[in-house]
Design an enzyme around this catalytic site. Structure first.
Site, PDB file in Angstrom:
ATOM      1  N   GLU A  13       8.720   7.817  -3.010  1.00 52.39           N
ATOM      2  CA  GLU A  13       9.092   7.443  -1.479  1.00 52.39           C
ATOM      3  C   GLU A  13       9.110   5.905  -1.241  1.00 52.39           C
ATOM      4  O   GLU A  13       9.924   5.475  -0.679  1.00 52.39           O
ATOM      5  CB  GLU A  13       8.374   8.164  -0.610  1.00 52.39           C
ATOM      6  CG  GLU A  13       8.933   9.818  -0.355  1.00 52.39           C
ATOM      7  CD  GLU A  13       7.964  10.528   0.271  1.00 52.39           C
ATOM      8  OE1 GLU A  13       6.834  10.433   0.768  1.00 52.39           O
ATOM      9  OE2 GLU A  13       8.274  11.993  -0.048  1.00 52.39           O
ATOM     10  N   LYS A  20       6.190  21.726   1.580  1.00 54.94           N
ATOM     11  CA  LYS A  20       6.102  20.615   0.729  1.00 54.94           C
ATOM     12  C   LYS A  20       4.652  20.830   0.284  1.00 54.94           C
ATOM     13  O   LYS A  20       4.341  20.225  -1.024  1.00 54.94           O
ATOM     14  CB  LYS A  20       6.539  19.430   1.414  1.00 54.94           C
ATOM     15  CG  LYS A  20       6.551  18.283   0.397  1.00 54.94           C
ATOM     16  CD  LYS A  20       7.100  16.956   0.984  1.00 54.94           C
ATOM     17  CE  LYS A  20       6.787  15.768   0.366  1.00 54.94           C
ATOM     18  NZ  LYS A  20       7.441  14.666   0.875  1.00 54.94           N
ATOM     19  N   ASP A  43      15.342  12.776   1.368  1.00 58.66           N
ATOM     20  CA  ASP A  43      14.148  12.650   1.556  1.00 58.66           C
ATOM     21  C   ASP A  43      13.428  13.998   2.186  1.00 58.66           C
ATOM     22  O   ASP A  43      13.793  14.305   3.237  1.00 58.66           O
ATOM     23  CB  ASP A  43      13.921  11.698   2.694  1.00 58.66           C
ATOM     24  CG  ASP A  43      12.361  11.503   3.105  1.00 58.66           C
ATOM     25  OD1 ASP A  43      11.623  12.131   2.624  1.00 58.66           O
ATOM     26  OD2 ASP A  43      12.168  10.690   4.320  1.00 58.66           O
ATOM     27  N   ASP A  64       3.002   3.130   3.295  1.00 57.25           N
ATOM     28  CA  ASP A  64       3.386   4.498   3.342  1.00 57.25           C
ATOM     29  C   ASP A  64       2.510   5.265   4.466  1.00 57.25           C
ATOM     30  O   ASP A  64       1.281   5.335   4.237  1.00 57.25           O
ATOM     31  CB  ASP A  64       3.278   5.275   1.840  1.00 57.25           C
ATOM     32  CG  ASP A  64       3.914   6.367   1.827  1.00 57.25           C
ATOM     33  OD1 ASP A  64       4.038   6.987   3.004  1.00 57.25           O
ATOM     34  OD2 ASP A  64       4.123   7.028   0.839  1.00 57.25           O
TER      35      ASP A  64
END
Lengths: 199, 172
Positions: free
Chosen positions: B147, B70, B8, B169
């Protein structure tokens, strides 16, 4: 598509020499004793079939054995995992008990001090000092040492920088203030020292 | 059998896990934590730091510390440190390398293959950049998974019978 093509080509290529070599001999034998040849062939096939069946049974047995072994191993592994998890939990509880047990006398002292204090500031301060000494001793016995002093060189492996300042009077990466000392036990850092770093 | 790790690769923290005996197990880093800050830094002497150690020195060395890379994945933006330019893929690769090394130390064997998760909203370019980062880190990225999909798999969606599962999420 291409994968299929190659073997066909190969057999075609290889076939002619084989035919020319065996064909006349075969034709002769068949012509000579067609009946006994057929019988012989049937016997041969029967034997082959029996051998194949035997082989299949053997393999089936071997597979069953392996399957059984695998299942046993898996069950064993699962048990092992559960047991070691339980053991780990047990070790943790024991370790916590040991440490807390070592600190309890200090808690007792503080509790007594609170009960019997007569308001004399100096005596209270003295008591606090003694208790702090006892605590330091206790930590030393547990193998715990404190670190992080003003003037040390900043090392991210030991210190956690939470403030930074430019000061020409100080050295490069010099610790100018320690907000919280660090604590370690052997190689394990229990708490990183919280510091202010210059330059 | 060679192990395949699942990573992850988060904005603030990253996490690596492996299937052991049919169950996913999170691999702790050498400091004993299950997540590692997604922070990369270079010391003044050029030494590379990744994770907690990089985070602890961040305030003293902001010019050579990269956080939240990211957010730049899939863009042409570069990070310049001491005159050297790094693409977001290269910085992410350093984080992936650290996760890979930690997993190898934990498993006691070399790891070559990985599955990496990305946000469901990631574009093709962002997914490709993530794949490239894996490649730079020396990993064969078998799959890029969303994810929330990974969360559903970890929950055991594939094992039970028909069921409806709602996944939140929460990001961050």
């Amino acid at each position: 598509m291409e994968e299929n093509k190659t073997p066909v080509e190969e057999t075609v290529k290889e076939a002619p020499p084989a035919e020319t070599a065996d064909a006349p001999a075969e034709a002769k034998a068949e012509a000579a004793t067609p009946e006994s040849e057929r019988k012989h062939k049937a016997r041969e096939e029967k034997r082959e079939l029996a051998a194949a069946k035997e082989k299949a049974a053997e393999l089936e047995k071997a597979l069953a054995e392996e399957k059984e072994k695998y299942l046993r191993m898996f069950a064993e592994y699962d048990n092992f995992r559960r047991r070691s998890q339980k053991e780990r939990d047990g070790i943790y509880t024991d370790a916590v008990s040991d440490v807390v047990g070592a600190i309890l006398p200090i808690a007792d002292n503080l509790e007594r001090a609170g009960r019997y204090s007569d308001g004399d500031g100096e005596k209270v301060a003295e008591g606090l000092r003694l208790t702090m000494n006892a605590l330091s001793e206790c930590l030393t016995k547990l193998g715990v040492t404190a670190f992080g002093e003003v003037g040390d060189k900043f090392d991210p492996n030991l210190h956690n920088a939470i403030m930074h300042e430019e000061d020409e009077a100080k050295g490069e990466g010099e610790i100018v203030e320690v907000f919280q000392p660090g604590y370690r036990r052997g190689d394990k850092i229990i708490r990183y020292a919280m510091v202010k770093v210059a330059n | 059998m060679a192990k395949i790790i699942g990573i992850d690769l988060g904005t603030t923290n990253s996490c690596v896990a492996v299937y052991e005996g049919g169950e996913p197990t999170v691999i702790p880093n050498p400091e004993g934590n299950r997540t590692t800050p997604s922070v990369v830094a270079f010391s003044k002497t050029g030494e590379r730091m990744v994770g907690q150690v990089a985070k602890r020195q961040a305030i003293t060395n902001p010019d050579r510390t990269v956080m939240s890379i990211k957010r730049k994945m899939g863009s042409d933006e570069k990070v310049e440190i001491d005159g050297k330019k790094y693409s977001p893929q290269e910085i992410s690769a350093m984080i992936l390398q650290k996760m890979k090394a930690d997993a190898e130390a934990f498993l006691g064997t070399e790891v070559k293959q990985a599955v990496i998760t990305v946000p469901a909203y990631f574009s093709d370019a962002q997914r490709q950049a993530t794949k490239d980062a894996g490649k730079i880190a020396g990993l064969d990225v078998l799959r890029i998974i969303n994810e929330p999909t990974a969360a559903a798999l970890a929950y055991g969606l594939d094992k039970e019978g028909e069921q409806k599962i709602l996944i939140f999420d929460l990001v961050g």
